[in-house]
Scaffold this motif. Structure first.
Motif, PDB file in Angstrom:
ATOM      1  N   PRO A 272       0.754  -1.270  -0.059  1.00 24.98           N
ATOM      2  CA  PRO A 272      -0.192  -0.093  -0.150  1.00 24.98           C
ATOM      3  C   PRO A 272       0.817   1.323  -0.004  1.00 24.98           C
ATOM      4  CG  PRO A 272       0.240  -0.676   1.993  1.00 24.98           C
ATOM      5  CD  PRO A 272       0.855  -1.779   1.351  1.00 24.98           C
ATOM      6  N   GLY A 273       0.328   2.311  -0.438  1.00 24.68           N
ATOM      7  CA  GLY A 273       1.046   3.526  -0.405  1.00 24.68           C
ATOM      8  C   GLY A 273       1.000   3.972   1.403  1.00 24.68           C
ATOM      9  N   PHE A 274       2.021   4.769   1.568  1.00 23.30           N
ATOM     10  CA  PHE A 274       2.398   5.012   2.992  1.00 23.30           C
ATOM     11  C   PHE A 274       3.367   4.182   3.778  1.00 23.30           C
ATOM     12  CE2 PHE A 274      -1.653   7.262   2.159  1.00 23.30           C
ATOM     13  CZ  PHE A 274      -1.375   8.610   1.958  1.00 23.30           C
ATOM     14  N   LEU A 275       3.447   2.784   3.229  1.00 20.33           N
ATOM     15  CA  LEU A 275       4.258   1.759   3.979  1.00 20.33           C
ATOM     16  C   LEU A 275       5.621   1.834   3.233  1.00 20.33           C
ATOM     17  CD1 LEU A 275       4.498  -0.302   6.385  1.00 20.33           C
ATOM     18  CD2 LEU A 275       3.559  -1.852   4.405  1.00 20.33           C
ATOM     19  N   PRO A 276       6.827   1.985   3.999  1.00 18.60           N
ATOM     20  CA  PRO A 276       8.058   1.728   3.218  1.00 18.60           C
ATOM     21  C   PRO A 276       8.272   0.562   2.900  1.00 18.60           C
ATOM     22  CG  PRO A 276       8.031   3.078   5.331  1.00 18.60           C
ATOM     23  CD  PRO A 276       6.996   2.486   5.252  1.00 18.60           C
ATOM     24  N   THR A 277       8.991   0.330   1.838  1.00 14.73           N
ATOM     25  CA  THR A 277       9.520  -0.768   1.401  1.00 14.73           C
ATOM     26  C   THR A 277      10.651  -1.510   2.278  1.00 14.73           C
ATOM     27  OG1 THR A 277       9.260  -0.340  -0.784  1.00 14.73           O
ATOM     28  CG2 THR A 277      10.510  -2.504  -0.164  1.00 14.73           C
ATOM     29  N   THR A 278      11.431  -0.733   2.790  1.00  9.48           N
ATOM     30  CA  THR A 278      12.599  -0.991   3.654  1.00  9.48           C
ATOM     31  C   THR A 278      12.706   0.235   4.626  1.00  9.48           C
ATOM     32  OG1 THR A 278      14.264  -0.260   2.238  1.00  9.48           O
ATOM     33  CG2 THR A 278      13.700  -2.615   2.241  1.00  9.48           C
ATOM     34  N   SER A 279      13.852   0.002   5.647  1.00 10.51           N
ATOM     35  CA  SER A 279      13.752   1.316   6.429  1.00 10.51           C
ATOM     36  C   SER A 279      14.313   2.581   5.800  1.00 10.51           C
ATOM     37  CB  SER A 279      14.934   0.910   7.508  1.00 10.51           C
ATOM     38  OG  SER A 279      15.089   1.872   8.391  1.00 10.51           O
ATOM     39  N   ASN A 280      13.670   3.761   6.084  1.00  5.23           N
ATOM     40  CA  ASN A 280      14.206   4.846   5.495  1.00  5.23           C
ATOM     41  C   ASN A 280      14.699   5.848   6.615  1.00  5.23           C
ATOM     42  OD1 ASN A 280      11.838   5.889   7.512  1.00  5.23           O
ATOM     43  ND2 ASN A 280      10.436   6.292   5.784  1.00  5.23           N
TER      44      ASN A 280
ATOM     45  N   THR B 116       4.380   5.308  -3.191  1.00  5.45           N
ATOM     46  CA  THR B 116       3.900   4.596  -4.177  1.00  5.45           C
ATOM     47  C   THR B 116       3.270   3.202  -3.753  1.00  5.45           C
ATOM     48  OG1 THR B 116       5.603   5.553  -5.650  1.00  5.45           O
ATOM     49  CG2 THR B 116       4.598   3.416  -6.489  1.00  5.45           C
ATOM     50  N   SER B 117       2.284   2.697  -4.491  1.00  9.44           N
ATOM     51  CA  SER B 117       1.505   1.234  -4.178  1.00  9.44           C
ATOM     52  C   SER B 117       2.010   0.425  -5.110  1.00  9.44           C
ATOM     53  CB  SER B 117       0.082   1.597  -3.849  1.00  9.44           C
ATOM     54  OG  SER B 117      -0.471   1.926  -5.351  1.00  9.44           O
TER      55      SER B 117
END
Length: 279
Positions: free
Chosen positions: A88-96, A127-128
């Protein structure tokens, strides 16, 4: 980096450090590989022990609780080597750097109980869409090379602000992009690295994009450069600042398809998610 001698904790990988002088007492440290070092790999190092040479060591970082992000991925596909999710949008893929627990990687590791899960590529936090993850170090390298060698076909769909200024036929856009450290916006046409993106119009306010290169914000920066920024973008054309827990304005950019020739099975892998339904 060498493999850690201890597992992840709560889905978060341990970190490596080089100790000198005396083993600190601030946390637990485990010995890493060090040739002729007096401590065997994986040994819990005694606090206060005097070190006669630099000692590689691993420790679990202290990661504070994070405000939960109220969106989660769905698993699109899973086998022994890969997990493909719809992020989903708003959830990072990995740590930012600001979020560690509230990421696709950490959530997947906790859900599946597997420390080796690593995304093979990233989507921007806003981005989703599809993210392909490796779940085994033994087979990961071949999949990583696919992304490094641009052997993965990726299709995105975007809803833009203003008039769509591209053709209904695929057109290639070859521009340079520059990411300046500490600046969120990517500069287009001002030096930096060459990028290549194919674009086509699919509606009054919608476009499809096939990025060949993988530069930061490549699609978002390009569409803004062409005078049609993505609807809901917090960085283009105006940087509105980073607000991690403001979910009021979703970005209308979605990775809808990923495909590649599997380097192990030699079969074509193709993954798709539903139309975003922006209307």
């Amino acid at each position: 980096m060498p493999d850690a001698p201890l597992p992840a904790r709560e889905g978060i990988s341990p970190r490596r450090v080089i100790l000198r002088g005396v083993v600190p007492a601030d946390r637990a440290y485990w010995a890493g590989e060090a040739g002729d070092a007096p401590f065997a790999r994986g040994t819990l190092l005694p606090p206060g022990a005097v070190l006669d040479r630099p000692q590689p060591a691993w420790f679990h970082p202290e990661v504070p609780a994070e405000e939960p992000i109220p969106f989660d991925y769905s698993v699109v596909f899973a086998d022994a080597d890969l997990i493909v999710v719809d992020k989903p949008g708003f959830l990072p893929t990995t740590s930012n750097g600001r979020l560690v627990r509230e990421t696709v990687q950490t959530r997947l590791r906790v859900e599946f109980g597997e420390d080796e899960i690593v995304p093979l590529h990233r989507l921007d936090r806003l981005t989703s869409g599809l993210v392909v993850c490796s779940r085994r170090a033994a087979t990961r390298g071949a999949y990583q090379r696919l992304f490094q060698e641009r052997a993965v076909d990726k299709l995105y769909r975007a809803r833009v602000v203003g008039t769509v200024g591209v053709s209904e036929e695929w057109e290639a856009y070859d521009v340079t992009m520059l990411k300046t450290p500490g600046v969120r916006q990517v500069s287009v046409g001002e030096g930096g690295r060459p990028t290549l993106t194919w674009l086509r119009r699919i509606g009054d306010r919608e476009v499809e994009a096939r990025p060949v290169t993988g530069h930061t914000h490549q699609i978002r920066a390009l569409l803004n450069h062409l005078g049609m920024p993505v609807e809901g973008d917090d960085t283009y054309p105006l940087d509105r600042g980073l607000r991690l827990h403001d979910y009021s304005t979703p970005l209308h950019l979605r990775a809808v398809a990923v495909s590649f020739a599997d380097p192990h099975s030699r079969r074509r892998r193709a993954f798709h998610v539903a139309d975003p339904g922006w209307g």
